[in-house]
Scaffold this motif. Structure first.
Motif, short mmCIF file in Angstrom:
data_model
loop_
_atom_site.label_atom_id
_atom_site.label_comp_id
_atom_site.label_asym_id
_atom_site.label_seq_id
_atom_site.Cartn_x
_atom_site.Cartn_y
_atom_site.Cartn_z
N PHE A 91 0.83 -1.21 0.00
CA PHE A 91 0.00 0.00 0.00
C PHE A 91 0.86 1.26 0.00
CE2 PHE A 91 -1.75 3.42 2.68
CZ PHE A 91 -2.72 3.88 1.81
N ARG A 95 0.99 3.90 -2.93
CA ARG A 95 0.60 5.28 -2.66
C ARG A 95 1.63 6.25 -3.22
NH1 ARG A 95 -2.59 8.77 -0.78
NH2 ARG A 95 -1.95 10.50 0.56
N ALA A 102 -6.37 4.76 1.47
CA ALA A 102 -6.92 3.70 2.33
C ALA A 102 -8.37 4.01 2.65
CB ALA A 102 -6.11 3.59 3.61
N THR A 105 -10.11 -1.36 6.76
CA THR A 105 -9.26 -2.51 7.06
C THR A 105 -10.05 -3.48 7.92
OG1 THR A 105 -7.06 -3.20 7.85
CG2 THR A 105 -8.23 -1.63 9.20
N PRO A 231 -4.89 -2.73 4.32
CA PRO A 231 -5.94 -1.82 3.85
C PRO A 231 -6.61 -2.26 2.56
CG PRO A 231 -3.82 -0.99 3.17
CD PRO A 231 -3.54 -2.26 3.96
N ALA A 233 -7.81 -0.24 -0.50
CA ALA A 233 -7.50 1.11 -0.98
C ALA A 233 -8.10 1.36 -2.36
CB ALA A 233 -5.98 1.28 -1.05
N ASN A 272 -4.91 7.00 5.46
CA ASN A 272 -3.53 6.91 4.99
C ASN A 272 -2.53 7.06 6.14
OD1 ASN A 272 -4.51 6.75 2.34
ND2 ASN A 272 -4.46 8.97 2.08
N TYR A 275 -0.73 4.22 8.24
CA TYR A 275 0.38 3.43 7.71
C TYR A 275 1.70 4.21 7.65
CZ TYR A 275 -3.54 0.50 6.72
OH TYR A 275 -4.67 -0.26 6.88
#
Length: 291
Positions: A91, A95, A102, A105, A231, A233, A272, A275
């Motif tokens: 992820f 990104r 995201a 989860t 996640p 996303a 986001n 993470y």
């Protein structure tokens, strides 16, 4: 009277476009999934998830199971996919290159966290990561997928701090293997094929609870700090109303056939920023393409 005739032509043309548009099927919302374990019952669970998401989005949904992380990231990059279920490392990498966001989860026992574990055969004399480092030249070490957060990135960083690991070529171990999946790692440790293995804690516990791994044959000797769960996303151009519908649908899912394939007790919202620690670790390990 020419203007009346023009209006009639415009009205007729507009009606024709509407009729043609009504005859077309809505473009499906495409989702990609990378199974953390061997696929097993994944297909049936994803068919049920397709139905739930289609109801929530009020449009067709297609879920495709991918065999590798790179395939999903490429599909996101070239807009062949709208949403993906990704490992945390994948992820943060995606990104950087595609701007994905995201959305949700999974919860494991009510919490959105998991750990990286180091596991050993029950009869092993090793009891800590420090002892793994001290005895590295005698140890056959098993990571999971090279792009796994808990099966590669986090344990690799921990071993780097112990001074015994840099990468697959530079290390102090007797041997390094990447098994490709968490369940293969667990079974390989149970069967004595390797001396120490890195694995996702939630998946390890799920394998033990299901009886696929014998709890009397494997021990946990180290666990990382908490890691935010995998996640789901979306591409950066997926609109806000669609994101809200996705979150609402995921948070309402109670179907055990869907939840069990992820070892989940439910879903929760993800951002986001959840993470950021993974992003920092990936940057430190040289695993990000910073543009």
């Amino acid at each position: 009277m020419h203007w009346k005739r023009a209006l009639l032509w415009i009205s007729a043309f507009a009606w024709l476009l509407t009729a043609i548009g009504c005859g077309k099927e809505a473009e499906p919302f495409k989702v990609g999934v990378i199974p953390a374990q061997n696929e097993g019952n994944m297909k049936q669970a994803m068919e049920r998830l397709e139905e739930r998401l289609a109801e929530g989005l009020e449009k067709p949904v297609e879920i495709k199971i991918y065999s590798d992380y790179q395939g999903v990231v490429e599909a996101l990059k070239y807009k062949k996919m709208d949403m993906a279920f990704l490992g945390p490392l994948t992820f943060v990498q995606a990104r950087e290159t595609t701007g994905v966001h995201a959305v949700v989860t999974q919860l494991i026992d009510g919490k959105p966290y998991y750990h990286s574990y180091l596991i050993v055969p029950k009869e092993s004399g090793l009891d800590s990561i420090e002892e793994v480092a001290e005895n590295s030249k005698k140890i056959r070490f098993a990571f999971g997928d090279p792009n796994s957060t808990s099966g590669s990135l986090i344990p690799g960083m921990a071993l780097k701090k112990q001074g015994v690991f840099e990468n697959e070529q530079e290390h102090d171990f007797k041997g390094i293997t990447y098994t490709g999946s968490h369940d293969v790692t667990a079974l390989s440790i149970q069967n004595g094929k390797y001396d120490v293995g890195a694995i996702d804690s939630a998946i390890f516990n799920q394998l033990v609870e299901s009886g696929k791994v014998d709890k009397d044959k494997v021990r946990v000797i180290w666990k990382s700090e908490p890691l935010f769960q995998y996640p789901w996303a979306v591409r950066k151009d997926v609109d806000g109303p669609t994101v809200n519908k996705l979150r609402k649908t995921f948070l309402s899912i109670k179907d055990p056939k869907i939840l069990n394939v992820f070892g989940a007790s439910g879903f929760t919202q993800a951002e986001n920023s959840d993470y950021e620690s993974i992003r920092r670790a990936a940057k430190e390990a040289g695993r990000l393409e910073i543009e």
